[in-house]
Design a protein around this motif. Structure first.
Motif, mmCIF file in Angstrom:
data_model
loop_
_atom_site.group_PDB
_atom_site.id
_atom_site.type_symbol
_atom_site.label_atom_id
_atom_site.label_comp_id
_atom_site.label_asym_id
_atom_site.label_seq_id
_atom_site.Cartn_x
_atom_site.Cartn_y
_atom_site.Cartn_z
ATOM 1 N N GLY A 100 0.841 -1.189 0.000
ATOM 2 C CA GLY A 100 0.000 0.000 0.000
ATOM 3 C C GLY A 100 0.876 1.237 0.000
ATOM 4 N N ASP A 101 0.235 2.390 -0.125
ATOM 5 C CA ASP A 101 1.015 3.627 -0.090
ATOM 6 C C ASP A 101 1.359 3.964 1.357
ATOM 7 O OD1 ASP A 101 -1.296 4.724 1.044
ATOM 8 O OD2 ASP A 101 -1.944 5.656 -0.834
ATOM 9 N N ALA A 102 2.142 5.027 1.530
ATOM 10 C CA ALA A 102 2.624 5.381 2.861
ATOM 11 C C ALA A 102 1.479 5.643 3.827
ATOM 12 C CB ALA A 102 3.547 6.595 2.769
ATOM 13 N N ARG A 103 0.412 6.272 3.335
ATOM 14 C CA ARG A 103 -0.714 6.578 4.213
ATOM 15 C C ARG A 103 -1.388 5.303 4.704
ATOM 16 N NH1 ARG A 103 -5.174 10.888 2.412
ATOM 17 N NH2 ARG A 103 -3.352 12.213 2.822
ATOM 18 N N GLU A 104 -1.620 4.358 3.792
ATOM 19 C CA GLU A 104 -2.282 3.108 4.183
ATOM 20 C C GLU A 104 -1.406 2.290 5.125
ATOM 21 O OE1 GLU A 104 -5.236 0.107 4.260
ATOM 22 O OE2 GLU A 104 -5.232 2.242 3.784
ATOM 23 N N LEU A 105 -0.108 2.213 4.841
ATOM 24 C CA LEU A 105 0.802 1.476 5.713
ATOM 25 C C LEU A 105 0.860 2.100 7.100
ATOM 26 C CD1 LEU A 105 3.673 0.822 3.151
ATOM 27 C CD2 LEU A 105 2.159 -0.910 4.157
ATOM 28 N N THR A 106 0.833 3.406 7.162
ATOM 29 C CA THR A 106 0.848 4.079 8.461
ATOM 30 C C THR A 106 -0.421 3.778 9.249
ATOM 31 O OG1 THR A 106 2.225 5.871 7.591
ATOM 32 C CG2 THR A 106 0.993 6.324 9.611
ATOM 33 N N ARG A 107 -1.554 3.784 8.561
ATOM 34 C CA ARG A 107 -2.821 3.470 9.237
ATOM 35 C C ARG A 107 -2.826 2.058 9.782
ATOM 36 N NH1 ARG A 107 -6.630 2.751 5.863
ATOM 37 N NH2 ARG A 107 -8.230 2.611 7.426
ATOM 38 N N GLN A 108 -2.442 1.104 8.938
ATOM 39 C CA GLN A 108 -2.551 -0.301 9.306
ATOM 40 C C GLN A 108 -1.461 -0.758 10.279
ATOM 41 O OE1 GLN A 108 -5.064 -2.182 8.490
ATOM 42 N NE2 GLN A 108 -6.020 -0.844 6.980
ATOM 43 N N PRO A 135 15.342 1.925 8.023
ATOM 44 C CA PRO A 135 14.450 1.321 7.030
ATOM 45 C C PRO A 135 14.540 2.023 5.684
ATOM 46 C CG PRO A 135 13.204 2.538 8.682
ATOM 47 C CD PRO A 135 14.603 2.462 9.171
ATOM 48 N N GLY A 136 14.472 1.216 4.609
ATOM 49 C CA GLY A 136 14.657 1.749 3.273
ATOM 50 C C GLY A 136 13.380 2.009 2.507
ATOM 51 N N GLY A 137 12.227 1.970 3.170
ATOM 52 C CA GLY A 137 10.968 2.213 2.478
ATOM 53 C C GLY A 137 9.850 2.460 3.471
ATOM 54 N N PRO A 138 8.676 2.857 2.980
ATOM 55 C CA PRO A 138 7.565 3.211 3.872
ATOM 56 C C PRO A 138 7.072 2.053 4.722
ATOM 57 C CG PRO A 138 6.872 3.229 1.558
ATOM 58 C CD PRO A 138 8.359 3.133 1.566
ATOM 59 N N TYR A 139 7.164 0.818 4.216
ATOM 60 C CA TYR A 139 6.727 -0.319 5.028
ATOM 61 C C TYR A 139 7.603 -0.450 6.270
ATOM 62 C CZ TYR A 139 6.104 -5.141 6.568
ATOM 63 O OH TYR A 139 5.901 -6.268 7.337
ATOM 64 N N GLY A 140 8.925 -0.451 6.072
ATOM 65 C CA GLY A 140 9.830 -0.558 7.205
ATOM 66 C C GLY A 140 9.678 0.605 8.172
ATOM 67 N N VAL A 141 9.458 1.804 7.639
ATOM 68 C CA VAL A 141 9.271 2.982 8.495
ATOM 69 C C VAL A 141 8.022 2.817 9.354
ATOM 70 C CG1 VAL A 141 8.731 5.441 8.477
ATOM 71 C CG2 VAL A 141 10.519 4.562 6.976
ATOM 72 N N SER A 142 6.924 2.351 8.750
ATOM 73 C CA SER A 142 5.665 2.197 9.498
ATOM 74 C C SER A 142 5.797 1.140 10.588
ATOM 75 C CB SER A 142 4.515 1.853 8.544
ATOM 76 O OG SER A 142 4.657 0.540 8.004
ATOM 77 N N LYS A 143 6.537 0.063 10.306
ATOM 78 C CA LYS A 143 6.732 -0.982 11.314
ATOM 79 C C LYS A 143 7.685 -0.534 12.414
ATOM 80 C CE LYS A 143 5.397 -4.754 11.212
ATOM 81 N NZ LYS A 143 4.186 -5.371 11.831
#
Length: 332
Positions: free
Chosen positions: A72-80, A127-135
Motif C-alpha cells: 500500500g502507499d505510505a498513508r495506508e501502511l501508516t494506518r494499518q 528502514p529503506g521504504g515506507p513499510y519498514g518505516v511504518s513498522k
C-alpha cells in the motif's frame, strides 16, 4: 492462559492461531477484520475506548498482534501498521487487564545490512521504504508504552501459505506456470539478493515462546543464514521436477543440469543440500530491485532468541520450499 490474537487471518496470524489452539492451556480469542475472527474490529479505524471495553470484558493475560499490511502507499501502511499499534497500546494502558503484549515486527525495520554481517538487535534501524518505516514506528510505540511488551523482528517468512507476491511465492508461481504451459524457460529477476528465510511455523513457535517468556525489548526471529535467492530458486526447481532454464533477466541465462548430470553443491551460507544450482553470473553485479527496502543482504543474529526465549528454528528451507511448491502446484 487467555490469549487475544489480533489479525488471525493474515499469513503469520493463521499459523500463530493454529499453534495456540493446539496448546490445551490456551484459551484463544481472535479479533480482526475478517470472518475468521471471533470478534470483528478494525484496529486502524476503531477507537481505543471500544477496544478497552473489549479488553476489560475478555481480560486476556497476553495480547498478540499479527495484524498489519505489507503493501500500500505510505498513508495506508501508516494506518494499518502504526496507528493500529497506537490504538492497541493506548487501550492496554487504559485497561485493567495487565496483559503482556507480543508485537510481531519485521526485518524491514533494520533496512539494508552490510554483506557478510549478522544484524543484532542493537543495530541502528535505517528502514529503506515506507513499510519498514511504518513498522519501526510501531516498534517504538510499543517500546515506549511502559507495557510488559516484546517485539519479535521476523526476517523473511517462508513455508505453506507464502503469498505469491513474495520472492519465494513469485518463484513458485513462475515455475508452475512454465510447467503447466510446457515451457522450458522461466524468466526471473533479482536472484542475487540474500535473505534470511525462516519457516512460518517456526515463527508461530517463537510467538508462543514470547508469550510465555518474561523477556522484553526487541528479539530477532530468523534462521541465522543468508540464502541467495538464486540458490533457493535452484532448490525449488529441483523439488518441482523442473529441468528447464532459469533465465535471470538481469544476468546471463544459466542452464540447470538435467537429472543424472552433475549437481554442484549449494553455497555453505545457504545450508541447503546439493541441488541443481543456478550459477552466479560472470562480470560485474547487476543492479537488483529491493522492494522491501532491505538491500542486497540480510542475515539475523538469533542468539537473543536462543538465550532469552529458548527458541531455535527447526524447519529447514528445503522443507519450506517443498511446501510452497505443493500449494503452487495445486493452483489453477
Amino acid at each position: 492462559m487467555r490469549v487475544l490474537l489480533l489479525g488471525p487471518g493474515g499469513y503469520l496470524g493463521r499459523y500463530v492461531a493454529e499453534h495456540l489452539i493446539a496448546d490445551p492451556s490456551v484459551q484463544l480469542t481472535a479479533l480482526g477484520r475478517g470472518d475468521d475472527a471471533d470478534v470483528r474490529f478494525d484496529l486502524s479505524t476503531g477507537s481505543p475506548g471500544a477496544l478497552t471495553r473489549f479488553l476489560n470484558a475478555v481480560h486476556p493475560g497476553v495480547v498478540i498482534n499479527c495484524a498489519g499490511a505489507t503493501r500500500g502507499d505510505a498513508r495506508e501502511l501508516t494506518r494499518q501498521n502504526t496507528v493500529a499499534v497506537a490504538t492497541i497500546c493506548e487501550s492496554l494502558r487504559r485497561s485493567g487487564c495487565g496483559a503482556r503484549l507480543v508485537q510481531v515486527g519485521c526485518a524491514a525495520e533494520y533496512g539494508p545490512s552490510h554483506p557478510g554481517t549478522s544484524t543484532s538487535e542493537s543495530a541502528v534501524p535505517r528502514p529503506g521504504g515506507p513499510y519498514g518505516v511504518s513498522k519501526l514506528a510501531a516498534t517504538e510505540l510499543v517500546l515506549g508504552s511502559g507495557l510488559d511488551a516484546i517485539v519479535l523482528r521476523v526476517f523473511s517468512p517462508a513455508g505453506p501459505g507464502t503469498p505469491t507476491a513474495s520472492p519465494l511465492g513469485r518463484l513458485a508461481d513462475a515455475v508452475r506456470r512454465a510447467m503447466q504451459s510446457g515451457e522450458n524457460e522461466v524468466r526471473l529477476s533479482g536472484l542475487g539478493v540474500r535473505r534470511d528465510f525462516v519457516d512460518v511455523r517456526d515463527v508461530a513457535r517463537a510467538v508462543h515462546a514470547a508469550s510465555l517468556s518474561a523477556a522484553q525489548g526487541v528479539v530477532n526471529i530468523g534462521s541465522g543464514r543468508a540464502v541467495r535467492l538464486r540458490d533457493a530458486a535452484a532448490v525449488l526447481a529441483r523439488v518441482a521436477g523442473f529441468d528447464g532454464t532459469l533465465h535471470e533477466t538481469d544476468a546471463p541465462p544459466v542452464r540447470i543440469p538435467l537429472p543424472g548430470g552433475g549437481e554442484p553443491p549449494a553455497g555453505p551460507a545457504a545450508g541447503l543440500p546439493a541441488a541443481p544450482a543456478v550459477a552466479p553470473a560472470a562480470g560485474p553485479p547487476s543492479a537488483y530491485p529491493y522492494p522491501d527496502g532491505c538491500g542486497a543482504w540480510q542475515q539475523a543474529d538469533v542468539r537473543t532468541a536462543r538465550d532469552r526465549l529458548g527458541w531455535r528454528p527447526r524447519i529447514g528451507l528445503e522443507e519450506s520450499l517443498a511446501d510452497i511448491w505443493m500449494e503452487a502446484a495445486c493452483r489453477v
